[in-house]
Scaffold this active site. Structure first.
Site, PDB file in Angstrom:
ATOM      1  N   GLY A  48       0.798  -1.215   0.000  1.00 41.67           N
ATOM      2  CA  GLY A  48       0.000   0.000   0.000  1.00 41.67           C
ATOM      3  C   GLY A  48       0.833   1.268   0.000  1.00 41.67           C
ATOM      4  CB  SER A  49      -0.077   4.691   1.039  1.00 43.78           C
ATOM      5  OG  SER A  49      -1.177   4.792   0.156  1.00 43.78           O
ATOM      6  CB  THR A  50       4.207   1.660   3.625  1.00 39.24           C
ATOM      7  OG1 THR A  50       3.998   0.433   2.911  1.00 39.24           O
ATOM      8  CG2 THR A  50       3.282   1.702   4.825  1.00 39.24           C
TER       9      THR A  50
END
Length: 557
Positions: A277-279
């Site tokens: 994801g956005s990590t």
């Protein structure tokens, strides 16, 4: 005269008979004594040989080394147990034997034991790993044809707390997973096979069992609170690569590892592959800044979604305007991240992701480590979706190791589960510029002040981080109501020493909420881990910095 001779003959015959009797008694006494001495000598020889064998065995066979944590606390050790065997040919009454044994061994598989005792074998195992009390009670039964052997069994005092790190052994004390398998793969099994194992010293791990226990506790509470399928968490030293704690739930008890091989009990932190994801935007932002093409104030058009055939890239909370690069990170813009990758190009993007360590299998002591999955051929759409965390799968540990390079000045350091007595920070590989690392630390702290990481604030500590909420793939399609949430945190942000990564698999919204994004579950979990572990790590709260504001340079507004 005749009468006198007869008396003399009788007297001689009497004495002769008496002497013969004494002679026979003496001979038999000598033979009996001789046989007794011979028997004792044979017995003494056997006992002496047995003592020599046992002494030789104890001198050459040292078993498995104790495993301790970084502070010397015992994690795994060998203990002596008793194993019951039978010689079926000497068993008089099989049914009676089974009936008597079942009174002591309640979990005995009667049908299996019956078949063994009915066989014509000279030796069969009945039950291994018995306690001294069980052995004594069986011996009191006086059943002929039964015997015991002293064996070694592995014992883990903390049970499941560090099961995925330690692993477990089989009934013959051979390592099957985790550090236990690493010990055998390091040469112990070969030495044991020829009875030449040297005196093995204890193996010191990098983990702190106190922190390991509290991470295990907090993760267990989080999974229950958010009604998740599974979860994981780790704490990594960014300057040495040492793993201080690593937990994956569900787990198992290495003392009784019957459930260890169930699919849902794999070590998700090292053997699980996930779209993070956005990590991943942390690395996209680092790539952009490290290229020299972008600065923190560089404007990126995020005013409208991007279209690729039937696919569309859009923002979860879109601003629908041009964003500065720092805003792309703080507002977690998918469009902005995709634009960064598009401008730098596919080759540059893949080369950076590989350099930061996200495309190759990392080398650690645990054998349970997965290899990342990437597209066979990187196309434009692949590069742009990978930029915001979809289309590439890595392990959580691998993500944390790469994030450590963003925080420690730009050096990629191989992770380890072994204690490092002499730290050598220079052994890492420089993968980004120190200035890029400084900018990422700034963005992480800024995100905790005004972005999606606000729920990770811990009083007295300067914590920064990045959330990640990824939709899971079910039957080849992304499903909106099934999420894999992650959170990357670092602390203290003025000079980061540790990275914390948490994952929550398929969390449900809490009562009164309609959403279950990373900011609402994975981030608070990381905050609680930091709050409880900081003092154990020697990091004391500094409330003088609580009111210090993270300033945004006017040029970046």
């Amino acid at each position: 005269m005749k009468s006198f001779l007869r008396f003399d003959d009788v007297k001689k015959a009497f004495y002769l008979k008496r002497y013969r009797l004494r002679f026979l008694v003496s001979v038999f006494s000598f033979l009996f004594l001789y046989l007794g001495i011979c028997t004792r000598l044979i017995q003494y020889g056997r006992e002496n040989f047995k003592m020599k064998v046992e002494k030789s065995f104890s001198e050459t066979y040292r078993g498995r080394p104790d495993i301790v944590d970084r502070h010397g606390r015992l994690l795994a050790t060998d203990v002596k147990t008793y194993s019951l065997f039978a010689e079926p040919r000497r068993i008089i009454d099989v049914n009676e034997t089974i009936e008597l044994l079942s009174r002591v061994l309640r979990d005995l598989r009667l049908d299996e034991v019956w078949r063994k005792l009915k066989s014509n074998s000279g030796f069969v195992w009945i039950k291994r790993g018995l306690t001294p009390d069980q052995k004594a009670r069986i011996m009191e039964l006086g059943i002929p044809g039964l015997g015991f052997r002293v064996e070694t069994r592995r014992f883990y005092p903390d049970g499941s707390i560090a099961s995925h790190i330690l692993g477990f052994v089989d009934v013959d004390n051979k390592g099957l997973s985790g550090i236990e398998k690493y010990i055998d793969q390091s040469g112990l099994s070969d030495l044991r096979a020829v009875w030449r194992a040297p005196a093995l010293k204890q193996l010191v791990l990098s983990i702190d069992i106190r922190i390991q226990a509290l991470v295990h506790e907090e993760l267990k509470k989080a999974i229950k609170r958010y009604r998740a399928q599974a979860g994981g968490a780790l704490l990594l030293n960014v300057k040495t690569g040492e793993v201080i704690a690593l937990v994956s739930l569900p787990d198992f008890d290495p003392n009784n590892p019957l459930k260890a091989l169930q699919p849902n009990r794999l070590n998700r932190m090292t053997a699980g592959l996930f779209e993070m994801g956005s990590t991943i935007k942390s690395f996209t932002t680092a790539m952009a800044l490290d290229s020299g093409v972008f600065q923190l104030d560089t404007k990126i058009d995020a005013s409208k979604p991007l279209h690729f055939g039937h696919q569309m890239i859009r923002d979860f909370h879109g601003k629908y305007r041009a964003l500065a690069l720092w805003e792309v990170f703080i507002y977690s813009s998918n469009i902005g991240s995709a634009k960064e990758a598009e401008i730098l190009g596919i080759q540059h993007h893949r080369a950076f992701i590989k350099r930061i360590g996200l495309l190759e299998r990392i080398g650690i002591e645990l054998p349970e480590i997965a290899s990342p999955i990437e597209p066979h051929v990187w196309k434009k759409v692949n590069s742009m979706t990978i930029a915001f965390g979809h289309g590439m799968m890595t392990t959580p540990l691998q993500t944390a190791v790469a994030a450590a390079a963003l925080m420690n000045g730009g050096r990629l350091i191989e992770p380890t589960f072994l204690f490092k007595k002499n730290h050598n920070f220079l052994h890492g590989t420089q993968v980004i510029k120190p200035k890029t690392s400084s900018d990422l630390r700034y963005l992480y702290e800024l995100n905790a002040k005004m972005g999606s990481a606000r729920n990770t604030v811990v009083d007295g500590y300067r914590v920064g981080g990045k959330t990640g909420t990824a939709e899971k793939v079910v039957k080849g399609r992304y499903v909106k109501d099934r999420r894999f949430n992650t959170f990357l945190a670092a602390f203290p942000m003025d000079d980061p020493s540790y990275v914390v990564l948490t994952i929550i698999d398929e969390p449900k919204p809490e009562k009164g909420r309609v959403s279950a994004t990373s900011a609402l579950n994975a981030a608070p979990l990381a905050a609680e881990i930091i709050r409880r572990s900081a003092l154990f790590l020697g990091i004391h709260p500094d409330f003088t910095k609580e009111d210090a504001k993270t300033l945004i340079d006017p040029r970046y507004k």
